[in-house]
Design a protein around this motif. Structure first.
Motif, PDB file in Angstrom:
ATOM      1  N   VAL A 100       0.813  -1.220   0.000  1.00 25.21           N
ATOM      2  CA  VAL A 100       0.000   0.000   0.000  1.00 25.21           C
ATOM      3  C   VAL A 100       0.845   1.269   0.000  1.00 25.21           C
ATOM      4  O   VAL A 100       0.374   2.327  -0.411  1.00 25.21           O
ATOM      5  N   VAL A 101       2.099   1.162   0.457  1.00 21.14           N
ATOM      6  CA  VAL A 101       3.014   2.308   0.438  1.00 21.14           C
ATOM      7  C   VAL A 101       4.393   1.820   0.020  1.00 21.14           C
ATOM      8  O   VAL A 101       4.883   0.815   0.532  1.00 21.14           O
ATOM      9  N   GLU A 102       4.996   2.542  -0.898  1.00 18.68           N
ATOM     10  CA  GLU A 102       6.373   2.270  -1.309  1.00 18.68           C
ATOM     11  C   GLU A 102       7.120   3.599  -1.285  1.00 18.68           C
ATOM     12  O   GLU A 102       6.743   4.537  -1.991  1.00 18.68           O
ATOM     13  N   ASN A 103       8.156   3.674  -0.466  1.00 22.21           N
ATOM     14  CA  ASN A 103       8.995   4.868  -0.419  1.00 22.21           C
ATOM     15  C   ASN A 103      10.369   4.516  -0.970  1.00 22.21           C
ATOM     16  O   ASN A 103      10.958   3.512  -0.564  1.00 22.21           O
ATOM     17  N   PHE A 127      -0.269   0.635  -8.821  1.00 19.76           N
ATOM     18  CA  PHE A 127       0.878   1.138  -8.078  1.00 19.76           C
ATOM     19  C   PHE A 127       0.425   1.531  -6.674  1.00 19.76           C
ATOM     20  O   PHE A 127      -0.684   2.036  -6.494  1.00 19.76           O
ATOM     21  N   PRO A 128       1.283   1.342  -5.678  1.00 17.45           N
ATOM     22  CA  PRO A 128       0.939   1.785  -4.321  1.00 17.45           C
ATOM     23  C   PRO A 128       1.137   3.299  -4.194  1.00 17.45           C
ATOM     24  O   PRO A 128       1.665   3.943  -5.105  1.00 17.45           O
ATOM     25  N   THR A 129       0.738   3.834  -3.064  1.00 16.19           N
ATOM     26  CA  THR A 129       1.085   5.216  -2.768  1.00 16.19           C
ATOM     27  C   THR A 129       2.572   5.239  -2.433  1.00 16.19           C
ATOM     28  O   THR A 129       3.186   4.191  -2.225  1.00 16.19           O
ATOM     29  N   GLY A 130       3.137   6.409  -2.340  1.00 14.20           N
ATOM     30  CA  GLY A 130       4.539   6.461  -1.960  1.00 14.20           C
ATOM     31  C   GLY A 130       5.186   7.789  -2.241  1.00 14.20           C
ATOM     32  O   GLY A 130       4.560   8.718  -2.745  1.00 14.20           O
ATOM     33  N   THR A 131       6.458   7.832  -1.900  1.00 15.48           N
ATOM     34  CA  THR A 131       7.255   9.042  -2.052  1.00 15.48           C
ATOM     35  C   THR A 131       8.630   8.653  -2.567  1.00 15.48           C
ATOM     36  O   THR A 131       9.173   7.627  -2.171  1.00 15.48           O
ATOM     37  N   TRP A 132       9.154   9.469  -3.454  1.00 12.42           N
ATOM     38  CA  TRP A 132      10.535   9.301  -3.911  1.00 12.42           C
ATOM     39  C   TRP A 132      11.329  10.482  -3.373  1.00 12.42           C
ATOM     40  O   TRP A 132      10.941  11.641  -3.548  1.00 12.42           O
ATOM     41  N   GLU A 146      17.301   2.752  -2.040  1.00 14.45           N
ATOM     42  CA  GLU A 146      16.750   1.993  -0.917  1.00 14.45           C
ATOM     43  C   GLU A 146      15.233   2.070  -1.032  1.00 14.45           C
ATOM     44  O   GLU A 146      14.680   3.143  -1.251  1.00 14.45           O
ATOM     45  N   ILE A 147      14.571   0.924  -0.893  1.00  9.64           N
ATOM     46  CA  ILE A 147      13.115   0.865  -1.075  1.00  9.64           C
ATOM     47  C   ILE A 147      12.489   0.253   0.168  1.00  9.64           C
ATOM     48  O   ILE A 147      12.826  -0.872   0.552  1.00  9.64           O
ATOM     49  N   GLU A 148      11.564   0.997   0.793  1.00 10.25           N
ATOM     50  CA  GLU A 148      10.845   0.482   1.955  1.00 10.25           C
ATOM     51  C   GLU A 148       9.357   0.350   1.608  1.00 10.25           C
ATOM     52  O   GLU A 148       8.855   1.068   0.735  1.00 10.25           O
ATOM     53  N   LEU A 149       8.701  -0.578   2.303  1.00  9.55           N
ATOM     54  CA  LEU A 149       7.305  -0.875   1.990  1.00  9.55           C
ATOM     55  C   LEU A 149       6.436  -0.899   3.246  1.00  9.55           C
ATOM     56  O   LEU A 149       6.919  -1.217   4.339  1.00  9.55           O
ATOM     57  N   GLU A 150       5.152  -0.621   3.025  1.00  9.05           N
ATOM     58  CA  GLU A 150       4.112  -0.915   3.993  1.00  9.05           C
ATOM     59  C   GLU A 150       3.115  -1.805   3.259  1.00  9.05           C
ATOM     60  O   GLU A 150       2.759  -1.531   2.112  1.00  9.05           O
ATOM     61  N   VAL A 151       2.699  -2.865   3.936  1.00  6.91           N
ATOM     62  CA  VAL A 151       1.881  -3.893   3.302  1.00  6.91           C
ATOM     63  C   VAL A 151       0.630  -4.116   4.138  1.00  6.91           C
ATOM     64  O   VAL A 151       0.682  -4.076   5.367  1.00  6.91           O
ATOM     65  N   HIS A 152      -0.474  -4.368   3.462  1.00 10.42           N
ATOM     66  CA  HIS A 152      -1.714  -4.765   4.137  1.00 10.42           C
ATOM     67  C   HIS A 152      -2.069  -6.152   3.662  1.00 10.42           C
ATOM     68  O   HIS A 152      -2.318  -6.363   2.474  1.00 10.42           O
ATOM     69  N   LYS A 153      -2.066  -7.092   4.585  1.00  8.07           N
ATOM     70  CA  LYS A 153      -2.405  -8.478   4.248  1.00  8.07           C
ATOM     71  C   LYS A 153      -3.877  -8.711   4.548  1.00  8.07           C
ATOM     72  O   LYS A 153      -4.304  -8.617   5.695  1.00  8.07           O
ATOM     73  N   SER A 154      -4.645  -8.993   3.533  1.00  4.57           N
ATOM     74  CA  SER A 154      -6.075  -9.263   3.722  1.00  4.57           C
ATOM     75  C   SER A 154      -6.257 -10.600   4.425  1.00  4.57           C
ATOM     76  O   SER A 154      -5.444 -11.500   4.288  1.00  4.57           O
ATOM     77  N   ASP A 155      -7.338 -10.697   5.174  1.00  5.59           N
ATOM     78  CA  ASP A 155      -7.640 -11.956   5.861  1.00  5.59           C
ATOM     79  C   ASP A 155      -8.028 -13.026   4.881  1.00  5.59           C
ATOM     80  O   ASP A 155      -8.492 -12.832   3.836  1.00  5.59           O
TER      81      ASP A 155
END
Length: 155
Positions: A100-103, A127-132, A146-155
């Motif tokens: 959901v987020v890629e920075n 594409f996810p949201t994010g910032t470069w 360097e790439i960091e992520l935030e992930v949402h895992k659905s049930d």
């Protein structure tokens, strides 16, 4: 542990209050180390899952001993980052569709822009949201991205 209380009148005529208590048990964090020795030496966990949320530390282009790889080649460093991120996502039963987020942090924004189209091979649906962000330097001078992520895992 988290507690919520609510005061509601039991009945208009009685004027008494009824207290309801809801207890929500917090999920225990699940830690994942991609390269345990390297991550212990530098003092971080590569990913932590709490509930349906997964936070992934920035991936850089390195080998299993922590040595920079693809020195001077941002395009290959980017591919190496996504390969590591894919391993982390798979560990949690996720894919890039769950991101959901890629920075992205880079020491060379023009090269990132030249190679950004590669991301369409990674994010096939949306594409996810994010910032470069252009930065002066990363953890080691050889790292260009360097790439960091935030992930949402659905049930």
């Amino acid at each position: 542990m988290f507690s919520v209380q609510s005061c509601e009148p039991k009945g208009k005529e009685e004027g008494q209050e009824v207290i309801k208590e809801v207890v929500i048990q917090a999920d225990e964090p699940e830690y994942f180390l991609l390269r345990p020795a390297v991550e212990q030496a530098y003092g971080y966990s590569h990913a932590i899952k709490i509930g349906n949320s997964i936070k992934v530390s920035g991936a850089v282009s390195m080998d299993d001993e922590g040595n920079p790889t693809a020195i001077g080649d941002l395009a290959q460093q980017m591919k190496n980052c996504y390969a590591d991120l894919d391993k982390i996502l798979k560990h949690f039963g996720c894919s890039f569709d769950d991101v959901v987020v890629e920075n992205i942090f880079t020491t060379h924004m023009p090269l990132l822009l030249e190679n950004a189209a590669y991301r369409a091979e990674i994010y096939k649906n949306n594409f996810p949201t994010g910032t470069w962000v252009g930065v002066k330097e990363l953890a080691l001078p050889e790292f260009m991205i360097e790439i960091e992520l935030e992930v949402h895992k659905s049930d």
